[in-house]
Design a protein around this motif. Structure first.
Motif, PDB file in Angstrom:
ATOM      1  N   THR A   4       0.841  -1.194   0.000  1.00  0.00           N
ATOM      2  CA  THR A   4       0.000   0.000   0.000  1.00  0.00           C
ATOM      3  C   THR A   4       0.875   1.243   0.000  1.00  0.00           C
ATOM      4  O   THR A   4       1.858   1.320   0.736  1.00  0.00           O
ATOM      5  CB  THR A   4      -0.905   0.006   1.254  1.00  0.00           C
ATOM      6  N   ALA A   6       1.812   4.783   1.082  1.00  0.00           N
ATOM      7  CA  ALA A   6       1.549   5.623   2.249  1.00  0.00           C
ATOM      8  C   ALA A   6       1.396   7.083   1.821  1.00  0.00           C
ATOM      9  O   ALA A   6       1.583   7.432   0.651  1.00  0.00           O
ATOM     10  CB  ALA A   6       2.691   5.485   3.250  1.00  0.00           C
ATOM     11  N   GLU A   7       1.078   7.922   2.771  1.00  0.00           N
ATOM     12  CA  GLU A   7       0.810   9.343   2.525  1.00  0.00           C
ATOM     13  C   GLU A   7       1.935  10.039   1.768  1.00  0.00           C
ATOM     14  O   GLU A   7       1.686  10.855   0.885  1.00  0.00           O
ATOM     15  CB  GLU A   7       0.575  10.044   3.866  1.00  0.00           C
ATOM     16  N   ARG A   8       3.171   9.725   2.090  1.00  0.00           N
ATOM     17  CA  ARG A   8       4.315  10.368   1.448  1.00  0.00           C
ATOM     18  C   ARG A   8       4.826   9.600   0.232  1.00  0.00           C
ATOM     19  O   ARG A   8       5.937   9.836  -0.243  1.00  0.00           O
ATOM     20  CB  ARG A   8       5.431  10.550   2.465  1.00  0.00           C
ATOM     21  N   GLY A   9       4.066   8.670  -0.307  1.00  0.00           N
ATOM     22  CA  GLY A   9       4.450   7.921  -1.498  1.00  0.00           C
ATOM     23  C   GLY A   9       5.331   6.733  -1.228  1.00  0.00           C
ATOM     24  O   GLY A   9       5.863   6.112  -2.143  1.00  0.00           O
ATOM     25  N   GLN A  10       5.501   6.373   0.034  1.00  0.00           N
ATOM     26  CA  GLN A  10       6.365   5.250   0.390  1.00  0.00           C
ATOM     27  C   GLN A  10       5.587   3.944   0.372  1.00  0.00           C
ATOM     28  O   GLN A  10       4.389   3.927   0.625  1.00  0.00           O
ATOM     29  CB  GLN A  10       6.954   5.472   1.779  1.00  0.00           C
TER      30      GLN A  10
END
Length: 67
Positions: A4, A6-10
């Protein structure tokens, strides 16, 4: 397997993938786009790879040219 974003593109690579490729903290991955796909590959940059082909090896003593 899925990951998935995450918020920061990780993303977190699944442990089975990290283990299979020998990835550890600080490992470098090459990221490429292939049409609508993201392709990740392990970046190989070790001392042997960097100098491979830069030095000619002499023939061992007793081998090679006849005296």
């Amino acid at each position: 397997m899925e990951a998935t974003v995450a918020e920061r593109g990780q993303i977190t690579l699944p442990k089975a993938v990290r283990d299979a490729l020998g990835l550890t903290k600080g490992s470098v991955l090459k990221v490429e786009l292939d049409g609508g796909r993201i392709v990740l590959s392990k970046h190989v940059d070790d001392a042997i790879s960097r100098v491979r082909g830069k030095f000619a090896l002499d023939a061992p003593p007793g081998k090679g040219k006849a005296a």
